[in-house]
Write an enzyme that holds these catalytic residues in place. Structure first.
Site, PDB file in Angstrom:
ATOM      1  N   HIS A 130      -4.539  -2.765  -7.925  1.00 40.63           N
ATOM      2  CA  HIS A 130      -4.567  -3.495  -6.653  1.00 40.63           C
ATOM      3  C   HIS A 130      -4.540  -2.537  -5.469  1.00 40.63           C
ATOM      4  O   HIS A 130      -5.317  -2.691  -4.518  1.00 40.63           O
ATOM      5  CB  HIS A 130      -3.351  -4.435  -6.599  1.00 40.63           C
ATOM      6  CG  HIS A 130      -3.137  -5.101  -5.281  1.00 40.63           C
ATOM      7  ND1 HIS A 130      -3.546  -6.391  -5.006  1.00 40.63           N
ATOM      8  CD2 HIS A 130      -2.528  -4.653  -4.147  1.00 40.63           C
ATOM      9  CE1 HIS A 130      -3.216  -6.704  -3.766  1.00 40.63           C
ATOM     10  NE2 HIS A 130      -2.587  -5.670  -3.219  1.00 40.63           N
ATOM     11  N   GLU A 131      -3.663  -1.546  -5.519  1.00 42.77           N
ATOM     12  CA  GLU A 131      -3.556  -0.596  -4.405  1.00 42.77           C
ATOM     13  C   GLU A 131      -4.823   0.251  -4.273  1.00 42.77           C
ATOM     14  O   GLU A 131      -5.268   0.541  -3.166  1.00 42.77           O
ATOM     15  CB  GLU A 131      -2.328   0.295  -4.590  1.00 42.77           C
ATOM     16  CG  GLU A 131      -1.001  -0.450  -4.595  1.00 42.77           C
ATOM     17  CD  GLU A 131      -0.819  -1.333  -3.371  1.00 42.77           C
ATOM     18  OE1 GLU A 131      -1.374  -1.006  -2.309  1.00 42.77           O
ATOM     19  OE2 GLU A 131      -0.121  -2.358  -3.486  1.00 42.77           O
ATOM     20  N   HIS A 134      -7.435  -1.616  -2.455  1.00 43.08           N
ATOM     21  CA  HIS A 134      -7.260  -1.508  -1.006  1.00 43.08           C
ATOM     22  C   HIS A 134      -7.908  -0.218  -0.485  1.00 43.08           C
ATOM     23  O   HIS A 134      -8.530  -0.213   0.584  1.00 43.08           O
ATOM     24  CB  HIS A 134      -5.773  -1.496  -0.650  1.00 43.08           C
ATOM     25  CG  HIS A 134      -5.146  -2.851  -0.566  1.00 43.08           C
ATOM     26  ND1 HIS A 134      -5.693  -3.892   0.159  1.00 43.08           N
ATOM     27  CD2 HIS A 134      -3.991  -3.338  -1.102  1.00 43.08           C
ATOM     28  CE1 HIS A 134      -4.920  -4.950   0.061  1.00 43.08           C
ATOM     29  NE2 HIS A 134      -3.878  -4.657  -0.693  1.00 43.08           N
ATOM     30  N   GLU A 201      -5.613  -9.237   0.831  1.00 46.90           N
ATOM     31  CA  GLU A 201      -4.801  -9.283  -0.387  1.00 46.90           C
ATOM     32  C   GLU A 201      -5.544  -9.999  -1.513  1.00 46.90           C
ATOM     33  O   GLU A 201      -5.534  -9.553  -2.658  1.00 46.90           O
ATOM     34  CB  GLU A 201      -3.459  -9.975  -0.103  1.00 46.90           C
ATOM     35  CG  GLU A 201      -2.501  -9.152   0.730  1.00 46.90           C
ATOM     36  CD  GLU A 201      -2.174  -7.807   0.094  1.00 46.90           C
ATOM     37  OE1 GLU A 201      -1.939  -7.755  -1.127  1.00 46.90           O
ATOM     38  OE2 GLU A 201      -2.182  -6.811   0.834  1.00 46.90           O
TER      39      GLU A 201
END
Length: 282
Positions: A130-131, A134, A201
């Site tokens: 997930h990071e 980003h 998100e």
């Protein structure tokens, strides 16, 4: 759609910023606000990563110091076709993580000692995926700019409320409408900033699941992190200005009853449901 939504919201945020500048100082004020916006963008582009990492006393680690964590980030970065980011550990019991950096070549991922204890290998890979999503989508810069623009709009509106404004247009304007906008603009800017954060998100959840290889890994991780957050585990040094950067809002336990409109993150149960559906191929 998330990318288009983000672009439209950023344009709207910039329009509000310039409008407030016009109320305070006419056309000259609009130019000042435009220059402030450009200056903020430049500062956030070059220095946002170092500022945030220092704020949380993050310590950079090497492969020798944290072989499992470093190796996991390395494998996931390869899956995402990203350069290897710097890896940091924050001495904090609360499970959480964030990414920062002006672009994929100058990125960093940071995890708390709490999240390393709370999650298993697969769940941690979901969080780190997930990071890295980003990073790949350049969401760190987008979120930082949106937060700074919203802050300037709020402070400028407060200045106008206390000291008044001046228009250099001969026709002037409606003072009641101007005052209403002064009070409504900060609210609108805050709502737009939160909407941008929530949109990014969702996108990072989807892309991060693809990077780690299984959407259930991230869904399982979010369930655990949310449990800790709702049971009194808030980060001691967390600030509202950086809340949008974390895997979940570090104030979840405190602000869980607030309207979703004022949240930097989507409802965790909704995120988990989407991830479960993604894992099932729906």
């Amino acid at each position: 759609m998330n990318n288009l939504k983000t672009l439209m919201l950023m344009v709207l945020l910039g329009a509000i910023m310039i409008f407030i500048g016009g109320l305070v100082g006419g056309k000259g004020g609009m130019m000042v606000m435009l220059m402030i916006s450009l200056g903020m963008n430049f500062f956030s582009y070059w220095f946002s990563d170092s500022v945030v990492l220092k704020m949380y006393n993050a310590r950079e680690v090497s492969r020798e110091e944290a072989p499992q964590l470093y190796g996991l980030v390395e494998n996931l970065a390869a899956n995402a076709e990203l350069p290897m980011p710097r890896v940091y550990i924050i001495n904090e019991d609360t499970p959480n993580a964030f990414a920062t950096g002006r672009n994929p070549s100058h990125a960093a991922v940071a995890v708390t000692t709490g999240i390393m204890r709370a999650l298993d290998y697969n769940e941690l890979s979901g969080v780190l995926g997930h990071e890295l999503a980003h990073v790949k989508n350049r969401d760190i810069l987008t979120g930082t700019i949106a937060a700074m623009m919203a802050t300037v709009i709020t402070y400028t509106a407060q200045f106008f409320a206390f000291f008044g404004g001046r228009s250099d247009d001969d026709e002037g304007g409606n003072p009641i409408a101007a005052l209403l906008m002064v009070f409504l603009a900060p609210l609108a800017a805050s709502l737009i900033q939160m909407a941008i954060s929530r949109s990014r998100e969702y996108e990072a959840d989807h892309d991060g699941a693809e990077i780690c290889g299984n959407a259930n890994y991230l869904a399982d991780a979010l369930e655990k992190i949310e449990y800790y957050a709702l049971n009194g585990r808030q980060m001691s040094d967390a600030t509202p200005a950086t809340a949008h950067m974390f895997i979940i809002n570090p104030f979840s336990g405190i602000g869980s009853t607030m309207s979703r409109l004022f949240s930097t993150h989507p409802d965790t149960s909704d995120r988990i449901a989407r991830l479960r559906a993604q894992a099932a191929g729906r």
